[in-house]
Design a protein around this motif. Structure first.
Motif, PDB file in Angstrom:
ATOM      1  N   GLY A  33      -9.929  15.583 -41.316  1.00 44.47           N
ATOM      2  CA  GLY A  33     -10.976  15.563 -42.288  1.00 44.47           C
ATOM      3  C   GLY A  33     -12.352  15.953 -41.742  1.00 44.47           C
ATOM      4  O   GLY A  33     -13.094  16.599 -42.176  1.00 44.47           O
ATOM      5  N   ASN A  34     -12.683  15.644 -40.242  1.00 44.95           N
ATOM      6  CA  ASN A  34     -13.978  16.039 -39.783  1.00 44.95           C
ATOM      7  C   ASN A  34     -13.848  17.630 -39.647  1.00 44.95           C
ATOM      8  O   ASN A  34     -14.986  18.159 -39.794  1.00 44.95           O
ATOM      9  CB  ASN A  34     -14.055  15.491 -38.335  1.00 44.95           C
ATOM     10  N   PHE A  35     -12.701  18.271 -39.442  1.00 44.95           N
ATOM     11  CA  PHE A  35     -12.661  19.650 -39.161  1.00 44.95           C
ATOM     12  C   PHE A  35     -12.961  20.410 -40.505  1.00 44.95           C
ATOM     13  O   PHE A  35     -13.985  21.160 -40.427  1.00 44.95           O
ATOM     14  CB  PHE A  35     -11.454  19.999 -38.759  1.00 44.95           C
ATOM     15  N   LEU A  36     -12.400  19.907 -41.367  1.00 47.33           N
ATOM     16  CA  LEU A  36     -12.791  20.649 -42.933  1.00 47.33           C
ATOM     17  C   LEU A  36     -13.952  20.338 -43.327  1.00 47.33           C
ATOM     18  O   LEU A  36     -14.513  21.193 -43.757  1.00 47.33           O
ATOM     19  CB  LEU A  36     -11.555  20.093 -43.815  1.00 47.33           C
ATOM     20  N   GLY A  37     -14.487  18.988 -43.293  1.00 42.04           N
ATOM     21  CA  GLY A  37     -15.836  18.827 -43.686  1.00 42.04           C
ATOM     22  C   GLY A  37     -16.916  19.723 -42.883  1.00 42.04           C
ATOM     23  O   GLY A  37     -18.021  20.387 -43.458  1.00 42.04           O
ATOM     24  N   SER A  38     -16.652  19.770 -41.598  1.00 44.98           N
ATOM     25  CA  SER A  38     -17.456  20.441 -40.638  1.00 44.98           C
ATOM     26  C   SER A  38     -17.703  21.854 -41.113  1.00 44.98           C
ATOM     27  O   SER A  38     -18.639  22.589 -41.422  1.00 44.98           O
ATOM     28  CB  SER A  38     -17.366  20.329 -39.348  1.00 44.98           C
ATOM     29  N   VAL A  39     -16.313  22.415 -41.016  1.00 44.27           N
ATOM     30  CA  VAL A  39     -16.111  23.868 -41.258  1.00 44.27           C
ATOM     31  C   VAL A  39     -16.849  24.401 -42.831  1.00 44.27           C
ATOM     32  O   VAL A  39     -17.245  25.527 -42.966  1.00 44.27           O
ATOM     33  CB  VAL A  39     -14.826  24.554 -41.258  1.00 44.27           C
ATOM     34  N   GLY A  40     -16.071  23.398 -43.777  1.00 46.89           N
ATOM     35  CA  GLY A  40     -16.890  23.603 -45.350  1.00 46.89           C
ATOM     36  C   GLY A  40     -18.504  23.748 -45.205  1.00 46.89           C
ATOM     37  O   GLY A  40     -18.925  24.659 -45.812  1.00 46.89           O
TER      38      GLY A  40
END
Length: 295
Positions: free
Chosen positions: A151-158
């Motif tokens: 979740g952190n990865f997708l939120g940050s990259v988004g």
């Protein structure tokens, strides 16, 4: 209002009036009510870890998306303020590092902790305390870590994609230079910086959980988080925003280099810093790890 008449001479009276009671009593702050004792603080961290361990995976993922964006916003502000002070960096690099640390990531972690979002790096300590005390198992630990990380990865990259599209840092070289610098570290350097970084981050999370009011939580967060930026340490979730933003801004960095040369060693270091140096250390001090094994 009370009065007392004193007769001093025939026909003459002096009247002394007692002061009126205050309408509002001002009490000195009771620090014992605002901050848990160290053993109480550890018990509170274990309770928080149990709650996180029992959370549904879908909820962890959704709250992980939000936390990734929160940390990304903090890194966005850091690059916007501290990353655009080339004159200060040249003449007073120590002060520039303090500026970069003070404005940005502390407010990102504040948003995460105050709203109850799920941050992988914090979970390496908090959920591990529950496991250390026998209140959660390895499967719950893996669920918490892996799902919050995703979740952190997708939120940050988004968020990085949105910032790149918005173009607010298009004229700045900070995202590109920072991405190149972070992927130029050796595996050992990135790993060790990851250990040191999450030691401080998890201390911020741990101390904030001990504070019982918002100002106390803010103070507990601000100093360790601003310190890790000023010290040049490496945070996996912050890097999930910073390096992709650099790539999207034209940095000569590949996604493979980001994942293998930075994110992998930093993540491993973050796990050691949170799980061993915070959860393990305080379980030894106040929990099961420090209790003698029955003969």
């Amino acid at each position: 209002m009370l009065s007392l008449a004193l007769i001093t001479a025939p026909g003459l009276a002096l009247v002394a009036r007692a002061p009126a009671p205050a309408l509002f009593a001002v009490r000195a702050p009771n620090l014992a009510m605002q901050l848990a004792t160290p053993p109480e603080g550890y018990d509170g961290a274990v309770a928080a870890g149990i709650k996180k361990a029992n959370m549904d995976a879908g909820k962890i993922f959704g709250l992980g998306l939000m936390s990734g964006a929160h940390i990304g916003f903090g890194a966005f502000l850091m690059l916007t303020v501290g990353g655009q002070c080339p004159g200060l960096a040249a003449t007073n690099p120590g002060l520039q590092k303090i500026v970069a640390g003070a404005f940005g990531l502390p407010f990102g972690l504040m948003m995460t902790l105050v709203t109850g979002a799920e941050l992988f790096t914090g979970n390496t300590a908090m959920v591990t305390t529950a496991v250390a005390e026998g209140k959660a198992d390895g499967g719950q630990l893996a669920k918490s870590w892996l799902v919050s990380y995703a979740g952190n990865f997708l939120g940050s990259v988004g968020l990085a994609a949105l910032v790149a599209a918005g173009g607010t840092l298009a004229a700045s070289g900070a995202p590109v230079a920072t991405a190149v610098a972070k992927t130029s570290l050796s595996f050992k350097q990135a790993f060790v910086r990851g250990i040191l970084c999450n030691w401080l981050v998890c201390m911020a999370v741990y101390m904030a959980s001990m504070a019982k009011d918002l100002p106390g939580k803010i103070v507990a967060i601000w100093f360790p988080i601003s310190a890790f930026i000023a010290l040049g340490l490496e945070h996996s979730v912050a890097n999930m925003f910073i390096v992709p933003l650099g790539i999207l801004s034209g940095a000569a960095v590949t996604w493979k280099a980001f994942l293998l040369k930075n994110l992998l060693p930093v993540t491993l270091g973050n796990i050691v810093g949170g799980a061993a140096l915070v959860a393990g250390a305080y379980s030894f001090a106040y929990g099961k790890l420090g209790k003698p094994v029955p003969a």
